[in-house]
Design a protein around this motif. Structure first.
Motif, PDB file in Angstrom:
ATOM      1  N   THR A 146     -13.013 -10.821  -4.861  1.00 38.02           N
ATOM      2  CA  THR A 146     -13.052 -11.600  -3.483  1.00 38.02           C
ATOM      3  C   THR A 146     -13.795 -13.000  -3.639  1.00 38.02           C
ATOM      4  N   ARG A 147     -14.761 -13.061  -4.459  1.00 34.95           N
ATOM      5  CA  ARG A 147     -15.363 -14.151  -4.496  1.00 34.95           C
ATOM      6  C   ARG A 147     -14.590 -15.267  -4.981  1.00 34.95           C
ATOM      7  N   LEU A 148     -13.678 -15.048  -5.990  1.00 30.97           N
ATOM      8  CA  LEU A 148     -12.985 -16.215  -6.258  1.00 30.97           C
ATOM      9  C   LEU A 148     -12.055 -16.233  -5.389  1.00 30.97           C
ATOM     10  N   GLY A 184     -25.723 -19.229 -17.159  1.00 34.59           N
ATOM     11  CA  GLY A 184     -26.104 -18.130 -16.328  1.00 34.59           C
ATOM     12  C   GLY A 184     -25.131 -17.865 -15.205  1.00 34.59           C
ATOM     13  N   LYS A 185     -25.481 -17.355 -14.084  1.00 35.30           N
ATOM     14  CA  LYS A 185     -24.814 -17.071 -13.016  1.00 35.30           C
ATOM     15  C   LYS A 185     -24.144 -18.323 -12.575  1.00 35.30           C
ATOM     16  N   GLU A 186     -24.763 -19.478 -12.626  1.00 37.08           N
ATOM     17  CA  GLU A 186     -23.881 -20.678 -12.042  1.00 37.08           C
ATOM     18  C   GLU A 186     -22.649 -20.953 -12.878  1.00 37.08           C
ATOM     19  N   ALA A 187     -22.393 -20.299 -13.794  1.00 39.82           N
ATOM     20  CA  ALA A 187     -20.698 -20.437 -14.467  1.00 39.82           C
ATOM     21  C   ALA A 187     -19.852 -19.227 -13.947  1.00 39.82           C
ATOM     22  N   ASP A 188     -20.380 -18.607 -13.177  1.00 39.46           N
ATOM     23  CA  ASP A 188     -19.829 -17.326 -12.735  1.00 39.46           C
ATOM     24  C   ASP A 188     -18.190 -17.795 -12.189  1.00 39.46           C
ATOM     25  N   ILE A 189     -18.231 -18.706 -11.534  1.00 43.26           N
ATOM     26  CA  ILE A 189     -16.722 -19.092 -10.684  1.00 43.26           C
ATOM     27  C   ILE A 189     -16.021 -19.612 -11.886  1.00 43.26           C
ATOM     28  N   LEU A 190     -16.415 -20.282 -12.974  1.00 40.57           N
ATOM     29  CA  LEU A 190     -15.521 -20.685 -14.021  1.00 40.57           C
ATOM     30  C   LEU A 190     -15.153 -19.332 -14.912  1.00 40.57           C
ATOM     31  N   ARG A 191     -16.005 -18.293 -15.104  1.00 39.75           N
ATOM     32  CA  ARG A 191     -15.696 -17.163 -15.576  1.00 39.75           C
ATOM     33  C   ARG A 191     -14.408 -16.314 -15.016  1.00 39.75           C
ATOM     34  N   ASP A 192     -14.504 -16.302 -13.493  1.00 42.30           N
ATOM     35  CA  ASP A 192     -13.739 -15.901 -12.714  1.00 42.30           C
ATOM     36  C   ASP A 192     -12.508 -16.433 -12.821  1.00 42.30           C
ATOM     37  N   MET A 193     -12.264 -17.940 -12.941  1.00 38.52           N
ATOM     38  CA  MET A 193     -11.114 -18.958 -13.147  1.00 38.52           C
ATOM     39  C   MET A 193     -10.551 -18.407 -14.310  1.00 38.52           C
ATOM     40  N   ALA A 194     -11.059 -17.985 -15.452  1.00 35.92           N
ATOM     41  CA  ALA A 194     -10.570 -18.029 -16.573  1.00 35.92           C
ATOM     42  C   ALA A 194      -9.640 -16.455 -16.438  1.00 35.92           C
TER      43      ALA A 194
END
Lengths: 299, 299
Positions: free
Chosen positions: A6-8, A281-291
């Motif tokens: 849902t975040r993504l 850290g967490k600041e790259a979570d959206i990039l992780r989700d994008m992958a």
């Protein structure tokens, strides 16, 4: 706390709204040229699309601790370049496609000459906007123009399209296929992430190298999934005729590795793409989700 | 002391040599893309041409008291944009021309897809080169990118080409013809002069306004002479089939004003182009010579 999914979804929706609003604003009628040309430009850019490149650009800005605000214009220019490349790729002399995102391609909706010119003008517009992007130092804007030109020109995206045309009907080995995709789609996807990162004037070389690796791996994953969708997807969902690569005898990952082999390769790419973000850290979570999104998307 | 004519001949020759050498250097094989694409780019750019836009750019640098050295890359980018526009204009979906500068057009010498991509990549290259042009402040490079994008995009050259395509077979009044040419050829000619002037970081508004007026008038003169050459020139000299505008029922100055009327108009334009340089001394002599050259050229 929202789940990754849902975040993504929220992020992608917000990104689409923001980018579409800005593109709409930039493409509003000037009253100072050809109305038909400007209509074709709007038709091509505002006709939907997932806005994956802009999303990567905004997400990369977040990953380096920057506000997404200064990444909005750079993100739009990536979409303008992407849109221009689709118009030209769809032309009769190139892939000769009549359907794109479930709608008539630009040369069908308008005419070939207008489609060629609309693509040309969208490319120009991208560089013009970047030169005047608000909130960014002059040196940052210049670095982004260099990045965008390098990724989209004859040593990047356009070079990849030429390699692609040369390879239709030929049997490629996997290294050649990879070289083609690194140029054709990979370079602009990498530029999307790198331009987002460049909004931080003091992005470290290590950070930029890690993000570059992430984006290059992601770019390949994107293509492998695209190839898989072409043989497994549904025409109404993917927005173009299913099996069109096969019909043209285009070399693809499934044709070289088999479907199962291509799926394995996709998993490896996802894994190594995520690993390259280990220093964040967490600041790259959206990039992780994008992958995760890129490898799981259905269209 | 050399006569204006030999002075200009020497300048144009030096300019051609310098620009061609730089373009040759920039277009040397990268070994990192499609060989065929890069050959088509070289073929299109290095196939002769008068290099009028680069010459105007270098001459304008001289007019504002600057060395021509810093104007060489900007001058090359004007030629790259001009070359890309010619490739795309010649395509079957556009003007469908098979001959240009006495040689096969790019889509005839290669193929349509390669021609489209070569044009695309030459445009990209122009902006990429400008972003890294040596000897110029970052702010100057950005101003030049803005200038080039504005002159060549949908509100400039490409917009003019779209207006041109829409007007084939229609009867235009002189104002409409002028609007088309101001976009199609005028904008890039004006940008040539303005970009040369921008090499001086402290060019005054008055100087820039005078040079802009000079270049806009010159741009129209260029087009009137082009139209006259189309009805009066010799195919082997002009490098394209004589009478091709007439055959396509394209509106031209001679068709609207008559041949004598077009000649009169050309004289007026030359006069007012020269008048706009009245505030300049000897440093603008090459620009003055260029105005005479443009209206007297035979191809």
């Amino acid at each position: 706390m929202s789940t990754p999914n849902t975040r993504l979804t929220i992020f992608l929706q917000q990104c689409r709204n923001r980018i579409d609003a800005e593109l709409e604003r930039q493409l509003s009628a000037s009253g100072n040229g050809s109305d038909r040309l400007e209509q074709a430009m709007r038709y091509s850019v505002l006709g939907g699309g997932k806005r994956i490149r802009p999303a990567l650009c905004l997400a990369a800005a977040t990953a380096v601790g920057q506000s997404q605000d200064n990444a909005v214009i750079p993100a739009c220019t990536l979409e303008l370049i992407h849109a221009y490349s689709l118009i030209h790729d769809d032309l009769p002399a190139m892939d000769d496609d009549e359907l794109r995102r479930g709608r008539a391609t630009t040369h069908i909706a308008f005419d070939e000459a207008t489609a060629i010119l609309a693509g040309d003008a969208l490319q120009t517009m991208a560089f013009g906007l970047l030169a005047e992007a608000p909130g960014l130092d002059g040196q940052v804007r210049l670095a982004m123009i260099t990045e965008l030109a390098s990724a989209s020109g004859h040593r990047g995206m356009v070079g990849g399209q030429a390699i692609d045309l040369e390879s239709v009907g030929k049997s490629l080995i996997i290294d050649q296929l990879e070289r083609m995709h690194r140029h054709k789609t990979g370079a602009l996807i990498a530029a999307s992430v790198r331009m987002g990162a460049l909004t931080a004037t003091k992005v470290s070389d290590d950070q930029l190298a890690a993000l570059t690796l992430y984006s290059q791996t992601l770019g390949l994953a994107f293509q492998v999934q695209d190839d898989l969708l072409d043989i497994e997807g549904d025409t109404t969902v993917i927005g173009k005729p299913q099996g069109s690569d096969l019909a043209r005898a285009k070399p693809t990952y499934p044709s070289l590795l088999g479907t199962a082999g291509a799926r394995d390769y996709l998993s490896q790419l996802l894994h190594s793409s995520l690993s390259s973000l280990d220093g964040f850290g967490k600041e790259a979570d959206i990039l992780r989700d994008m992958a995760g999104y890129v490898v799981a998307r259905t269209h």
